[in-house]
Design a protein around this motif. Structure first.
Motif, PDB file in Angstrom:
ATOM      1  N   LEU A   1      43.702  24.056  45.630  1.00  0.00           N
ATOM      2  CA  LEU A   1      42.852  25.051  45.623  1.00  0.00           C
ATOM      3  C   LEU A   1      43.585  25.908  44.675  1.00  0.00           C
ATOM      4  O   LEU A   1      44.606  26.353  44.489  1.00  0.00           O
ATOM      5  N   PRO A   2      42.588  26.672  43.962  1.00  0.00           N
ATOM      6  CA  PRO A   2      43.088  27.448  42.768  1.00  0.00           C
ATOM      7  C   PRO A   2      43.666  28.835  43.628  1.00  0.00           C
ATOM      8  O   PRO A   2      43.438  29.105  44.561  1.00  0.00           O
ATOM      9  N   PRO A   3      44.274  29.637  42.574  1.00  0.00           N
ATOM     10  CA  PRO A   3      44.835  31.088  43.240  1.00  0.00           C
ATOM     11  C   PRO A   3      43.582  31.833  43.490  1.00  0.00           C
ATOM     12  O   PRO A   3      42.571  31.974  42.824  1.00  0.00           O
ATOM     13  N   VAL A   4      43.920  32.507  44.605  1.00  0.00           N
ATOM     14  CA  VAL A   4      42.736  33.450  45.219  1.00  0.00           C
ATOM     15  C   VAL A   4      41.322  32.853  45.193  1.00  0.00           C
ATOM     16  O   VAL A   4      40.282  33.298  44.505  1.00  0.00           O
ATOM     17  N   GLY A   5      41.087  31.626  45.590  1.00  0.00           N
ATOM     18  CA  GLY A   5      40.133  30.859  45.653  1.00  0.00           C
ATOM     19  C   GLY A   5      39.871  29.986  46.775  1.00  0.00           C
ATOM     20  O   GLY A   5      40.685  29.851  47.597  1.00  0.00           O
TER      21      GLY A   5
END
Length: 613
Positions: free
Chosen positions: A604-608
């Motif tokens: 999962l990407p940062p803040v995603g």
């Protein structure tokens, strides 16, 4: 020696959470050494009763059954065990020890009454009517109050005190019911199923929480026929209408109190012979009176006064009944903590008599299952009062996680609410991230600091860097909101990227034609998915992961499963989650993921996040 119990594990307490009146609750207590005896200590708060339920040995532990009382109740329980040497040990939420300092678990016992499921399954949209849409600049002359009308729709709301040092809230932009009607197709495009309107009755402020006439639509908003048309057009699009009932207080400049003499009939502030005199508590008349939180422009009503209760609830053309007949589908009770339990119960009875599938929502900022207000334990959710509550605990926990808190704290706090609330009430919460009483969501999530002066806060706009962070967090928060049990609720304009600190800076006008189109498309997509997927509407909830910034929710209804995997952290997050099929798809992007040996590997990407189907 170790004794253990987990109130949220059905191996130790079955069924999970709150139970209906008369239900059997099965308890199991584990122990790693022999015990001589074990019992459940039960305290019924409303009945004032104490009882002990003896347990029997079973395998490595002890088992017992509690039969819930036949009337709604709030039970507090703990355990007492006796060791072979005769010593006693008490077990509570805070572990083992002496009796005096054991914190007891809560068991909510509710009456299983009808809760309309349309509310919790669908999407709610909250509108502050003066600021949503106007079709023409209105003329406020002749209306109650000294109304100042903005000519420009994009002006900043007036927030500074007047020359007398008072904040009047008397500046208007002219949003109207016909304006709302003109935007119903827009709401339909967001998959809105409930339209929650802040007060629409005549009042001398733009927020209209100081009612002047419960039987009249504020003329700047329109007419009663306009309201009926709004309901008809909304219903034609599958949208129900929820009204805001402010029944704890009126305005001082109202038909009932009439402190300024605007209305022709005598008000309580003018004469003790007024028909409304017994609605208020004077000591002495007319200069001193009870008011909501001491605000003199909001004189508190005495809900026990028979004439007031007849007017609001009991008569066949009471306020509650009248507006349901005109097309409303439910009521939200402002400051429910300030209303007597029996008054709320009478409102529920009147609503069910007038429109059986209508919905009653309460404004409560804490866990409503055990709330104490004015030294009284409240009974909002025990089956005879509100169907659901505004879920401020969700907002508190979600914002903490989005701004760097640990997902385990979100899970802990939300599982406590799920454990304490009757299932129908848990699934009927008004889940919020922003309302008319809180700063704008984008500002909350993006601003690196809060300016000290209100002058500076009024002028503040997010920097490009703050805006990027705020939008990323807002999108992630919306994914959580639409994935959680209860009704995901959008405060008008949050989906368009509106900014602003506290009231009234959070109550700007909707930026028609200047929306953040990408953000708006994202909310439309979430609304469509919520409408399409039964698991998101009413499925069970489980937590597959809740550590640091990582939060993974699993919703299931029969064979349909939806998983929201989210990362609020500032670094990519790798995790593996169980997945029954060979393939998973992110419903937001269309990306596919392959599962191996029943596990799905995600980065999962940062803040995603992703929404897996």
């Amino acid at each position: 020696m170790s004794v253990w119990f987990d109130s949220r594990d059905v191996r130790y307490k079955d069924p999970f959470g709150a139970v209906s009146c008369g239900a059997e609750v099965h308890f199991t207590l584990g122990a790693d050494e022999p015990l001589e005896a074990c019992c459940l200590l039960v305290r019924q708060e409303f009945a004032g009763l104490e009882q002990e339920v003896p347990f029997s040995p079973s395998g490595d532990g002890w088992k017992g059954v509690l039969t819930a009382p036949v009337e709604p109740e709030l039970i507090w329980y703990a355990f007492r065990v006796r060791r072979p040497d005769g010593s006693l040990l008490w077990l509570g939420r805070n572990g083992c020890g002496g009796e005096a300092d054991r914190q007891r678990w809560q068991l909510t016992v509710y009456e299983p009454t009808h809760t309309p499921d349309w509310f919790g399954r669908g999407v709610t949209y909250q509108i502050f009517p003066d600021r949503f849409c106007r079709l023409a600049v209105p003329d406020g002359h002749g209306m109650v109050g000294q109304r100042l009308v903005h000519q420009r729709w994009d002006d900043t709301p007036q927030w500074q005190p007047d020359k007398a040092g008072e904040i009047r809230n008397n500046d208007y932009f002219g949003g109207s019911l016909l304006g709302i009607i003109s935007k119903l197709d827009y709401l339909q495009s967001l998959s809105v199923s409930t339209l929650y309107l802040c007060p629409i009755f005549e009042a001398d402020s733009n927020h209209r929480y100081n009612t002047a006439d419960y039987r009249r639509i504020d003329p700047m908003l329109g007419t009663e026929e306009d309201f009926r048309q709004l309901c008809r057009e909304a219903h034609r699009r599958g949208i129900r209408v929820l009204l805001d009932g402010v029944f704890n207080h009126t305005g001082s400049n109202s038909r009932y109190f009439n402190a300024e003499g605007f209305y022709p009939e005598l008000g309580a502030a003018q004469s003790q012979d007024s028909l409304y005199f017994d609605w208020y508590s004077f000591h002495p008349w007319p200069t001193d009176y009870d008011a909501w939180w001491g605000v003199r422009t909001l004189p508190a009503v005495n809900e026990e006064a028979p004439t007031y209760r007849d007017f609001i609830v009991r008569s066949q053309d009471s306020v509650v009944r009248h507006w349901l007949r005109q097309g409303a589908d439910g009521w939200r009770l402002d400051v429910a903590d300030e209303l007597p339990d029996d008054f709320i119960a009478e409102i529920r009875q009147a609503m069910e008599s007038e429109k059986p599938d209508s919905f009653l929502l309460g404004e409560v900022w804490e866990d409503g299952s055990n709330k104490i207000a004015y030294s009284h334990r409240r009974r909002y959710l025990l089956g005879r009062e509100t169907h659901g509550l505004m879920n401020y605990p969700f907002r508190t926990a979600a914002l903490a996680w989005l701004r760097g808190g640990d997902a385990s704290a979100f899970r802990r706090d939300m599982e406590e609410v799920r454990e304490n609330y009757p299932p129908a009430a848990f699934h009927s919460g008004l889940n919020i991230l922003g309302t008319h009483d809180t700063p704008r969501l984008l500002t909350m999530l993006g601003a690196a600091r809060t300016p000290e002066s209100k002058d500076d806060r009024a002028a503040y706009r997010l920097s490009p860097e703050e805006l990027d962070m705020g939008l990323a967090r807002l999108r992630l928060g919306a994914l959580l909101l639409y994935s959680f049990p209860g009704s995901p609720t959008v405060f008008y304009g949050d989906e368009a990227g509106m900014q602003g600190f506290e009231d009234p800076l959070n109550r700007g006008t909707y930026p028609w034609g200047q929306e953040d189109s990408s953000l708006l498309a994202y909310f439309r997509q979430l609304g469509t998915l919520r409408k399409q997927r039964l698991s998101l509407q009413c499925g069970d909830i489980g937590y597959l992961y809740a550590v640091g910034g990582g939060l993974v929710l699993r919703r299931q209804s029969e064979d349909e499963v939806t998983v929201a995997a989210m990362n609020a952290g500032m670094q990519p997050l790798e995790l593996s989650i169980p997945w029954a099929g060979a393939l998973a798809k992110d419903a937001l992007t269309g990306q596919h993921f392959f599962a191996r040996n029943g596990m799905l590997r995600l980065t999962l990407p940062p803040v995603g996040g992703v929404l897996l189907v």
